[in-house]
Every structure is written in C-alpha cells, then in structure tokens.
Design an enzyme around this catalytic site. Sequence first.
Site, PDB file in Angstrom:
ATOM      1  N   LYS A 116      -9.006   5.556   5.984  1.00 52.77           N
ATOM      2  CA  LYS A 116      -7.835   4.826   5.496  1.00 52.77           C
ATOM      3  C   LYS A 116      -8.246   3.702   4.540  1.00 52.77           C
ATOM      4  CE  LYS A 116      -4.118   5.323   8.892  1.00 52.77           C
ATOM      5  NZ  LYS A 116      -3.307   4.595   9.880  1.00 52.77           N
ATOM      6  N   GLU A 145       0.528  -3.535   4.637  1.00 50.16           N
ATOM      7  CA  GLU A 145      -0.652  -2.675   4.768  1.00 50.16           C
ATOM      8  C   GLU A 145      -0.729  -2.013   6.132  1.00 50.16           C
ATOM      9  OE1 GLU A 145      -3.323  -1.288   3.781  1.00 50.16           O
ATOM     10  OE2 GLU A 145      -3.635  -1.969   1.728  1.00 50.16           O
ATOM     11  N   ASP A 146      -1.272  -0.796   6.163  1.00 51.25           N
ATOM     12  CA  ASP A 146      -1.478  -0.115   7.448  1.00 51.25           C
ATOM     13  C   ASP A 146      -2.951  -0.013   7.818  1.00 51.25           C
ATOM     14  OD1 ASP A 146      -2.183   1.867   5.494  1.00 51.25           O
ATOM     15  OD2 ASP A 146      -1.892   3.417   7.018  1.00 51.25           O
ATOM     16  N   THR A 154       0.846  10.263   3.755  1.00 47.44           N
ATOM     17  CA  THR A 154       0.163  11.438   3.202  1.00 47.44           C
ATOM     18  C   THR A 154      -1.152  11.707   3.926  1.00 47.44           C
ATOM     19  OG1 THR A 154      -0.968  10.122   1.511  1.00 47.44           O
ATOM     20  CG2 THR A 154       1.154  11.068   0.903  1.00 47.44           C
ATOM     21  N   ASP A 172       0.870  -1.159   0.000  1.00 43.12           N
ATOM     22  CA  ASP A 172       0.000   0.000   0.000  1.00 43.12           C
ATOM     23  C   ASP A 172       0.920   1.226   0.000  1.00 43.12           C
ATOM     24  OD1 ASP A 172      -2.348   1.556   0.241  1.00 43.12           O
ATOM     25  OD2 ASP A 172      -2.118   1.630   2.414  1.00 43.12           O
ATOM     26  N   LEU A 173       0.378   2.388  -0.325  1.00 44.96           N
ATOM     27  CA  LEU A 173       1.208   3.600  -0.390  1.00 44.96           C
ATOM     28  C   LEU A 173       1.098   4.434   0.882  1.00 44.96           C
ATOM     29  CD1 LEU A 173       3.024   5.546  -1.985  1.00 44.96           C
ATOM     30  CD2 LEU A 173       0.948   6.515  -2.994  1.00 44.96           C
ATOM     31  N   ASP A 174      -0.078   4.975   1.124  1.00 41.37           N
ATOM     32  CA  ASP A 174      -0.272   5.873   2.264  1.00 41.37           C
ATOM     33  C   ASP A 174      -0.134   5.127   3.589  1.00 41.37           C
ATOM     34  OD1 ASP A 174      -0.770   7.800   0.398  1.00 41.37           O
ATOM     35  OD2 ASP A 174      -2.936   7.809   0.638  1.00 41.37           O
ATOM     36  N   SER A 200      -2.607   0.331  -4.333  1.00 37.30           N
ATOM     37  CA  SER A 200      -3.156   1.470  -3.595  1.00 37.30           C
ATOM     38  C   SER A 200      -4.463   1.957  -4.200  1.00 37.30           C
ATOM     39  CB  SER A 200      -2.138   2.618  -3.614  1.00 37.30           C
ATOM     40  OG  SER A 200      -2.699   3.806  -3.126  1.00 37.30           O
ATOM     41  N   ALA A 201      -5.350   2.472  -3.337  1.00 34.69           N
ATOM     42  CA  ALA A 201      -6.596   3.070  -3.816  1.00 34.69           C
ATOM     43  C   ALA A 201      -6.359   4.465  -4.399  1.00 34.69           C
ATOM     44  CB  ALA A 201      -7.601   3.154  -2.670  1.00 34.69           C
ATOM     45  N   LYS A 225     -10.681  -1.913  -1.518  1.00 35.40           N
ATOM     46  CA  LYS A 225     -10.425  -2.811  -0.389  1.00 35.40           C
ATOM     47  C   LYS A 225     -11.599  -2.709   0.579  1.00 35.40           C
ATOM     48  CE  LYS A 225      -5.567  -1.489  -0.905  1.00 35.40           C
ATOM     49  NZ  LYS A 225      -4.461  -0.698  -0.347  1.00 35.40           N
TER      50      LYS A 225
END
Length: 219
Positions: free
Chosen positions: A46, A170-171, A18, A10-12, A115-116, A146
Amino acid sequence: MTTVKACLFDLDGVIVDTAVYHFQAWRRLANELGFDFTEHQNEQLKGISRMESLELILNWGGVTLTEEEKVAWATKKNQWYLDLVMQMTPNEVLPGVPEFLKSLRANGIKIALGSASKNSKLILERIQMLDYFDAIIDGNNITKGKPDPQVFLMGAEATGAQPSECVVFEDAVAGVQAAKAGGMKAVGVGSADILTEADIVIATFEDFSVEKLAHLNRN
C-alpha cells in the site's frame, strides 16, 4: 484558528478500492515467475511505487532479475492491472465519497489527489470522479514516494494552500507519515489500530463531514 482551504486525497483505498486488482495482477506475475503471492503481502504494498513493489515481491519469491527484466515484468503487471481497471464502474466508489466531495465544493474547499498511482486519471475517468478534482498529483509528477511529503506538498501548492491549511485523507501508514512530514493534518481511512499516527481515523466517509473537518483543524 487555521481554516481548511484544501483537502488532499490518496486514491486507492480512499476514493476507490483497486487493491483487489493490484493483487490479482501481482499474483499473476508471481505465479508466472514460479511462486505464490498472498493478500497479506499485498497489504504491505500500500502506498508504494510499482518498481518498489516489484522489488519486494521478487525478494519474497527469491527471484533475481536484471534491470531490463524488471522493467518488462512491471510493464506486464501494469497492463494486466489496466485490463481489470477498464472494467470499473462508478458503483466502485467507496461509501460517502461523492457526498463528501460535493460538500467540500459547496464550502469552497479545494480538492486535490495525491497518489503514487500512474493510472489515477484513467481510474477517476472510469468511476466518473475526475471533475471533482482541482488538481491531480500522482506517480507521473513525483520523484519521491511516500512517506516523503513531496506528493502532498505539490498538491498544496497546486491548490494555492499552505500545508497548515490542508487536510490529507489516507489509508496507508506511509501516506499518513507523508502528510505529517509535510505539516498537514491527517485523517486515516480504515483501521485505528494500524493508522495510529493519524489525527483521527474514520471507517468510511459516511462517518465524516465538513463540520468535523473544521473541528479537526482547530485542534
């Protein structure tokens, strides 16, 4: 033993945080619509899409908009967010991430983004991380958010790996659920109290290594 052939990120909140920029942009939107928006509410966004986030915020504020107005406000919010993103630097990459990605590369393990976000390439360019990724699957590619596993299944396919050969980082709870639904191992990045469905949870990538990755997939 299944060998790990790909790691999906995942990115964020995993590569870079961000969330603070999303919070500032969503709060500005809420304020302009006449109500406030809290950091606690921001946490609940999130891993979900922009339009889903907007629906939640409007519900919290008790505001009703037409579909046309929703699109217009979501577009405004994204522009405010992008204005903030354009000021990002490589210093905002989370601790241990570059070193871990380099070690994956050195061990021949493919790297993909799942990522979304529709702005993932721009963010990766700003933090000078784009070249680390073999594949990018984001909000521009997917039709299901997700916890549906679509984004990670597409990532596995793009790297030529089977789901059982992939590990997801993933966070968000929804992201961990997406990984598990796709038949993949999940490493939670953040709080073990929240990411209870992950196979293991790490606070930062400074706590993780390729050796630990191999051990995880033996279990």
